[in-house]
Write a protein that holds these residues in place. Structure first.
Motif, PDB file in Angstrom:
ATOM      1  N   GLY A  67      -8.503   4.252   2.971  1.00  0.00           N
ATOM      2  CA  GLY A  67      -8.194   3.170   2.043  1.00  0.00           C
ATOM      3  C   GLY A  67      -8.864   3.337   0.691  1.00  0.00           C
ATOM      4  N   ALA A  68      -9.975   4.082   0.666  1.00  0.00           N
ATOM      5  CA  ALA A  68     -10.698   4.304  -0.591  1.00  0.00           C
ATOM      6  C   ALA A  68     -10.281   5.593  -1.281  1.00  0.00           C
ATOM      7  CB  ALA A  68     -12.202   4.345  -0.322  1.00  0.00           C
ATOM      8  N   LYS A  69      -9.365   6.334  -0.681  1.00  0.00           N
ATOM      9  CA  LYS A  69      -8.961   7.617  -1.254  1.00  0.00           C
ATOM     10  C   LYS A  69      -8.237   7.398  -2.577  1.00  0.00           C
ATOM     11  CE  LYS A  69      -6.474  11.850  -0.029  1.00  0.00           C
ATOM     12  NZ  LYS A  69      -5.639  12.512   1.006  1.00  0.00           N
ATOM     13  N   GLU A  85     -13.548  13.697  -9.954  1.00  0.00           N
ATOM     14  CA  GLU A  85     -14.812  12.960  -9.937  1.00  0.00           C
ATOM     15  C   GLU A  85     -14.834  11.920  -8.821  1.00  0.00           C
ATOM     16  OE1 GLU A  85     -15.102  11.412 -13.868  1.00  0.00           O
ATOM     17  OE2 GLU A  85     -15.814  13.298 -14.754  1.00  0.00           O
ATOM     18  N   LEU A  86     -13.698  11.278  -8.595  1.00  0.00           N
ATOM     19  CA  LEU A  86     -13.628  10.289  -7.523  1.00  0.00           C
ATOM     20  C   LEU A  86     -13.732  10.953  -6.149  1.00  0.00           C
ATOM     21  CD1 LEU A  86     -10.812   8.000  -8.978  1.00  0.00           C
ATOM     22  CD2 LEU A  86     -13.217   7.405  -8.714  1.00  0.00           C
ATOM     23  N   ARG A 117      -9.017   3.821 -12.642  1.00  0.00           N
ATOM     24  CA  ARG A 117     -10.226   4.593 -12.343  1.00  0.00           C
ATOM     25  C   ARG A 117     -11.370   3.677 -11.904  1.00  0.00           C
ATOM     26  NH1 ARG A 117     -12.916   9.395 -16.011  1.00  0.00           N
ATOM     27  NH2 ARG A 117     -14.745   9.736 -14.702  1.00  0.00           N
ATOM     28  N   ILE A 118     -11.548   2.569 -12.616  1.00  0.00           N
ATOM     29  CA  ILE A 118     -12.612   1.630 -12.253  1.00  0.00           C
ATOM     30  C   ILE A 118     -12.366   1.060 -10.861  1.00  0.00           C
ATOM     31  CG2 ILE A 118     -13.635  -0.604 -12.833  1.00  0.00           C
ATOM     32  CD1 ILE A 118     -13.120   0.073 -15.785  1.00  0.00           C
ATOM     33  N   GLU A 119     -11.117   0.708 -10.576  1.00  0.00           N
ATOM     34  CA  GLU A 119     -10.778   0.158  -9.268  1.00  0.00           C
ATOM     35  C   GLU A 119     -10.995   1.190  -8.166  1.00  0.00           C
ATOM     36  OE1 GLU A 119      -9.402  -2.721  -6.524  1.00  0.00           O
ATOM     37  OE2 GLU A 119     -10.162  -2.840  -8.575  1.00  0.00           O
ATOM     38  N   SER A 120     -10.665   2.444  -8.446  1.00  0.00           N
ATOM     39  CA  SER A 120     -10.879   3.500  -7.456  1.00  0.00           C
ATOM     40  C   SER A 120     -12.367   3.691  -7.175  1.00  0.00           C
ATOM     41  CB  SER A 120     -10.260   4.812  -7.944  1.00  0.00           C
ATOM     42  OG  SER A 120      -8.863   4.691  -8.098  1.00  0.00           O
ATOM     43  N   GLU A 121     -13.176   3.657  -8.225  1.00  0.00           N
ATOM     44  CA  GLU A 121     -14.628   3.776  -8.039  1.00  0.00           C
ATOM     45  C   GLU A 121     -15.169   2.603  -7.225  1.00  0.00           C
ATOM     46  OE1 GLU A 121     -16.146   4.066 -11.972  1.00  0.00           O
ATOM     47  OE2 GLU A 121     -15.739   6.215 -12.162  1.00  0.00           O
ATOM     48  N   GLU A 137     -17.382   0.370  -2.193  1.00  0.00           N
ATOM     49  CA  GLU A 137     -17.211  -0.597  -1.109  1.00  0.00           C
ATOM     50  C   GLU A 137     -17.073   0.108   0.236  1.00  0.00           C
ATOM     51  OE1 GLU A 137     -13.940  -3.127  -1.939  1.00  0.00           O
ATOM     52  OE2 GLU A 137     -15.058  -4.411  -3.326  1.00  0.00           O
ATOM     53  N   ALA A 138     -16.409   1.260   0.234  1.00  0.00           N
ATOM     54  CA  ALA A 138     -16.240   2.004   1.485  1.00  0.00           C
ATOM     55  C   ALA A 138     -17.593   2.420   2.047  1.00  0.00           C
ATOM     56  CB  ALA A 138     -15.358   3.228   1.258  1.00  0.00           C
ATOM     57  N   GLY A 139     -18.514   2.819   1.155  1.00  0.00           N
ATOM     58  CA  GLY A 139     -19.846   3.193   1.617  1.00  0.00           C
ATOM     59  C   GLY A 139     -20.557   2.046   2.312  1.00  0.00           C
ATOM     60  N   VAL A 140     -20.323   0.825   1.829  1.00  0.00           N
ATOM     61  CA  VAL A 140     -20.935  -0.353   2.459  1.00  0.00           C
ATOM     62  C   VAL A 140     -20.194  -0.721   3.745  1.00  0.00           C
ATOM     63  CG1 VAL A 140     -21.475  -2.794   2.145  1.00  0.00           C
ATOM     64  CG2 VAL A 140     -21.746  -1.204   0.231  1.00  0.00           C
TER      65      VAL A 140
END
Length: 243
Positions: A129-131, A64-65, A201-205, A210-213
Motif C-alpha cells: 500500500g505504501a509502494k 528516492e521513495l 511525492r509528499i503523499e508517497s513519502e 506511516e507504513a514503518g509505524v
C-alpha cells in the motif's frame, strides 16, 4: 525503449512524428504526447522536451521513495525470519531443540508458523500500500496546456485531452481561474501539473513513513507471539528435558 529526451532531440532536428514513432520506441506517455501533437498540430519537440524533464524528475522521485521504503521492507523481512533463525541457531549450538519436540511443542511450532505467515502477509500488504505509484499525475494537465498552446479553442482542447485521459474536472476549475485572473490557462495548467506531482511525492513519502509505524501491528500481534511459539516454547521444553 528510447528515452523521451532523445526523441525530442530528433524531432527538434526535423524528424517527423511518424518517422520518430517508427524509428524509436516511445513509452506510453510519449506516445500519447505524440498522438496529441499529431492531432492538434502543436510543436512536438517542445512538448516532448517538457515531458522528458518531467520523466527525469519523476524517475528521481520514485528512486528516492524506493530507497526510503527499503528500510521498512528490510525490517519486515528480518523480523519474520527471526524466530526460525533463533530456533535453528539453538539447534546448531547443541541445545537439541528439535529432539525435544512432542505433541505440545509441535502444536506450538505449527501455530507459530501460521502466525508468522499471517504476519508476513499482513506486512506485505502494508508495504504494498505504501509502494510509490509511477503514474504521472500531471500528464493530463500538461496535455491540456499543449493543446491550448497549439491554438485550439478551450472546448476542443478539453475534448481532446479527455479522449486520451478521461474526465478532467480540474481543467474546468483552471479555465474559471484563468477567466478571473487573466492569466494564460496553459501556464496555470502546467503550474497545477507541477503542484500535483509535488503533492504526489509528499503523499508517497507520508505513506512510507506511516507504513514503518503500521508494521508494528503485525510485529506485536503476529511476529512476536510467533517468536514465542516457535523459539521460546521449544527452547524451554528442551531445557526442561535436559534437566
Amino acid at each position: 525503449m528510447t528515452d523521451t529526451a532523445t526523441i525530442a532531440a530528433a524531432l527538434r532536428a526535423g524528424m517527423s512524428i511518424a518517422d520518430a514513432r517508427r524509428r524509436y520506441q516511445p513509452n506510453e506517455f510519449a506516445l500519447r504526447a505524440l498522438a496529441l501533437c499529431e492531432r492538434l498540430g502543436s510543436a512536438p519537440a517542445e512538448n516532448l522536451e517538457r515531458l522528458a524533464q518531467v520523466e527525469v524528475a519523476q524517475a528521481k522521485a520514485v528512486a528516492e521513495l524506493e530507497v526510503a521504503a527499503s528500510g521498512p521492507r528490510a525490517s519486515a523481512r528480518l523480523v519474520t525470519l527471526l524466530p526460525v533463525l533463533v530456533l535453528l541457531g539453538a539447534q546448531l549450538l547443541g541445545m537439541r531443540v528439535l529432539n525435544a519436540v512432542n505433541i505440545f511443542t509441535f502444536g506450538s511450532i505449527l501455530f507459530g508458523v501460521l502466525l508468522l505467515l499471517g504476519g508476513r502477509r499482513w506486512s506485505s500488504r502494508i508495504l504494498e500500500g505504501a509502494k510509490p505509484k509511477t503514474l504521472d499525475p500531471g500528464a493530463a494537465l500538461d496535455a491540456f496546456a499543449a493543446a491550448m498552446n497549439a491554438g485550439l479553442p478551450q472546448r476542443v482542447a478539453v475534448e481532446e485531452v479527455e479522449s486520451l485521459f478521461g474526465s478532467q474536472p480540474e481543467v474546468a476549475r483552471l479555465i474559471n481561474a484563468s477567466a478571473e485572473t487573466g492569466l494564460a490557462v496553459s501556464k496555470l495548467a502546467r503550474a497545477e501539473a507541477d503542484r500535483q506531482r509535488l503533492t504526489w511525492r509528499i503523499e508517497s513519502e507520508r505513506k512510507i513513513h506511516e507504513a514503518g509505524v503500521r508494521l508494528m501491528w503485525p510485529l506485536g500481534l503476529a511476529v512476536l507471539p510467533a517468536f514465542v511459539l516457535i523459539a521460546v516454547v521449544p527452547l524451554a521444553a528442551a531445557m526442561l528435558r535436559g534437566n
